[in-house]
Design an enzyme around this catalytic site. Structure first.
Site, PDB file in Angstrom:
ATOM      1  N   HIS A   1      -3.186   4.546   4.726  1.00  0.00           N
ATOM      2  CA  HIS A   1      -4.338   3.649   4.862  1.00  0.00           C
ATOM      3  C   HIS A   1      -5.612   4.367   4.426  1.00  0.00           C
ATOM      4  O   HIS A   1      -6.453   3.805   3.726  1.00  0.00           O
ATOM      5  CB  HIS A   1      -4.478   3.177   6.315  1.00  0.00           C
ATOM      6  CG  HIS A   1      -5.713   2.367   6.543  1.00  0.00           C
ATOM      7  ND1 HIS A   1      -5.831   1.048   6.142  1.00  0.00           N
ATOM      8  CD2 HIS A   1      -6.904   2.694   7.120  1.00  0.00           C
ATOM      9  CE1 HIS A   1      -7.031   0.600   6.458  1.00  0.00           C
ATOM     10  NE2 HIS A   1      -7.701   1.572   7.049  1.00  0.00           N
TER      11      HIS A   1
ATOM     12  N   TYR B   1       4.788   5.235  10.985  1.00  0.00           N
ATOM     13  CA  TYR B   1       5.124   3.851  11.333  1.00  0.00           C
ATOM     14  C   TYR B   1       5.923   3.130  10.239  1.00  0.00           C
ATOM     15  O   TYR B   1       6.253   1.960  10.377  1.00  0.00           O
ATOM     16  CB  TYR B   1       3.861   3.043  11.667  1.00  0.00           C
ATOM     17  CG  TYR B   1       2.754   3.109  10.634  1.00  0.00           C
ATOM     18  CD1 TYR B   1       2.752   2.289   9.514  1.00  0.00           C
ATOM     19  CD2 TYR B   1       1.684   3.992  10.801  1.00  0.00           C
ATOM     20  CE1 TYR B   1       1.741   2.336   8.586  1.00  0.00           C
ATOM     21  CE2 TYR B   1       0.657   4.052   9.875  1.00  0.00           C
ATOM     22  CZ  TYR B   1       0.683   3.220   8.764  1.00  0.00           C
ATOM     23  OH  TYR B   1      -0.342   3.269   7.842  1.00  0.00           O
TER      24      TYR B   1
ATOM     25  N   ARG C   1       0.861  -1.185   0.000  1.00  0.00           N
ATOM     26  CA  ARG C   1       0.000   0.000   0.000  1.00  0.00           C
ATOM     27  C   ARG C   1       0.895   1.231   0.000  1.00  0.00           C
ATOM     28  O   ARG C   1       1.402   1.642   1.029  1.00  0.00           O
ATOM     29  CB  ARG C   1      -0.929  -0.020   1.223  1.00  0.00           C
ATOM     30  CG  ARG C   1      -1.665   1.287   1.438  1.00  0.00           C
ATOM     31  CD  ARG C   1      -2.709   1.183   2.534  1.00  0.00           C
ATOM     32  NE  ARG C   1      -2.227   0.630   3.780  1.00  0.00           N
ATOM     33  CZ  ARG C   1      -1.540   1.320   4.699  1.00  0.00           C
ATOM     34  NH1 ARG C   1      -1.226   2.572   4.502  1.00  0.00           N
ATOM     35  NH2 ARG C   1      -1.163   0.738   5.818  1.00  0.00           N
TER      36      ARG C   1
END
Length: 465
Positions: free
Chosen positions: A357, A366, A353
């Site tokens: 998100h 992160y 990805r």
């Protein structure tokens, strides 16, 4: 036990034991039977038949030797061999399950690779839709950042899974998506205007403004409406697939989920049910390494998701999700097996990805920017597939420029029209659930209308009341 049950005297003993334990032999019943006509009295009673049947069944259960003189045990599901060693099954294989691919990272076809042939027409449409999906994502994402949309989630980096899967299916196949599969709708004819109408929740939105943006749905295109709750679509997909099986339809169900979805109980229940019911359903997992901010290393210790299929008796394959040719071939083959053999198939597509998100997420908190950049450049699914179609003489720089210019104009116009369209009427909040609204629902509607009337400044003026 098996040898004991093979003798008639042993069966008789077992019969008497069963009769005694079931309390079926009593003086009163014996007297009643003796009073019956001889023809009926001579026939075996149902209890005796049952006990004899049980004894015969039990006599076939036990320990035997196979052709190799190895002692085996008959057990539900097949014969189980015995071993004299204490041997635990390893938690993982020494080598990971290989990943099927056709194109290398540079878009060159791998020598001796096996894949389903794709025509020029299909290949060009696949690439065009991948580009369209990317442009749509970029424009909607920017619109959200400008405050024009409340929410958005992109498919950037996962375009090949969307479009290649769609290309390998037929319009009759039923789709149960997660929330990152708009490409299947695009392939089936969902227009840019329809996408924009849903994201803005206007009067032309098929969901009547009740859903969050990107929660698309289309009855006409066999695409069930997206549900935000993770993995709930999986058991629903199995039920729909079993329905197709009962109706003997030449179609299957295809459901999508992320690696995070495999950590939900619905995933395990769905796979087990699909295997037992032999439902024609494809489970396609987009393993992009992250469940929002949770890496796969914090989700499971297994070799990804593909190995979980075997545990439930499901045929499985791991595919390079950034290779459009590999995805097309794998889904095409899986669909054929699911329908002709009436069985579920699990496909784990390894991808990444590239985008956040959603617009509610900042993925740089992160994961490193270098990691994102590497996947975006080195393993870009669009670049790889474009190289391949160009090598076949099916694409050019001029075609690329024309396509991107046209799609951008169409997308901006769709955005403008959707944004200016009227909103659905307030009454739609309370309709389409009950044929006759119950008193509590009527009361809720009345309270809402009274509140809006008392505080009009706190409510949007473009919603018809």
């Amino acid at each position: 036990m098996a040898h004991f049950l093979k003798s008639s005297s042993s069966k008789s003993a077992l019969l008497n034991i069963l009769k005694h334990n079931l309390a079926l032999v009593t003086p009163a019943r014996r007297h009643l039977r003796q009073s019956l006509p001889p023809s009926i009295r001579a026939s075996q009673n149902p209890i005796s038949r049952l006990c004899n049947t049980m004894a015969e069944k039990l006599s076939s259960i036990g320990f035997h030797e196979d052709a190799n003189n190895q002692e085996v045990m008959d057990f539900p599901g097949g014969k189980v061999a015995f071993t004299h060693e204490i041997h635990f099954i390893s938690e993982s294989s020494q080598e990971r399950v290989p990943c099927y691919r056709v194109l290398d990272d540079n878009g060159q076809q791998i020598t001796n690779s096996h894949f389903v042939q794709v025509s020029e027409e299909v290949a060009v449409k696949m690439y065009s839709d991948m580009v369209t999906l990317q442009i749509m994502d970029n424009i909607f994402y920017e619109a959200q950042r400008q405050g024009r949309l409340s929410f958005y989630a992109t498919t950037i980096g996962e375009e090949a899974i969307n479009i290649a899967s769609a290309a390998a299916l037929t319009p009759e196949d039923v789709i149960f998506p997660q929330y990152r599969e708009p490409g299947l709708l695009l392939w089936r004819g969902f227009t840019l205007q329809e996408f924009a109408n849903q994201c803005f929740g206007n009067k032309s939105d098929y969901g009547k403004g009740r859903q969050m943006p990107v929660h698309y749905g289309s009855n006409k295109l066999n695409y069930f409406t997206v549900s935000a709750t993770i993995a709930t679509q999986l058991p629903n997909a199995v039920g729909a697939a079993y329905s197709l099986k009962m109706d003997k339809k030449d179609a299957c169900v295809v459901t999508f989920f992320g690696d995070g979805g495999s950590s939900e109980g619905d995933f395990h229940g769905a796979l087990n049910l699909a295997a037992v019911m032999e439902a024609p359903v494809l489970f396609i997992c987009r393993n992009n390494g992250w469940a929002i901010s949770t890496p796969t290393s914090d989700q499971f210790r297994s070799d990804g998701v593909v190995v979980k299929g075997r545990a439930y008796g499901i045929r499985s394959i791991r595919v390079d999700g950034n290779d459009a040719l590999a995805m097309y071939s794998a889904v095409h083959a899986a669909r054929e097996m699911a329908i002709t053999e009436q069985r579920p198939i699990l496909i784990e597509a390894l991808t990444y990805r590239v985008g956040h998100h959603s617009t509610s997420d900042d993925s740089t908190r992160y994961r490193s920017a270098d990691e994102i950049e590497w996947w975006s450049k080195a393993r870009n699914p669009l670049s790889r597939f474009r190289t391949w179609i160009e090598s076949n003489g099916w694409w050019s720089d001029e075609a690329e420029s024309d396509l991107r210019s046209r799609i951008k104009k169409e997308m901006l116009e769709a955005l403008r029209v959707a944004e200016k369209s009227k909103k659905p009427n307030l009454k739609n909040m309370f309709s389409d659930v009950y044929d006759v609204p119950p008193p509590n629902l009527k009361e809720q509607e009345l309270v809402v209308r009274q509140t809006i009337k008392s505080h009009p400044q706190d409510y949007p003026s473009d919603v018809p009341f």
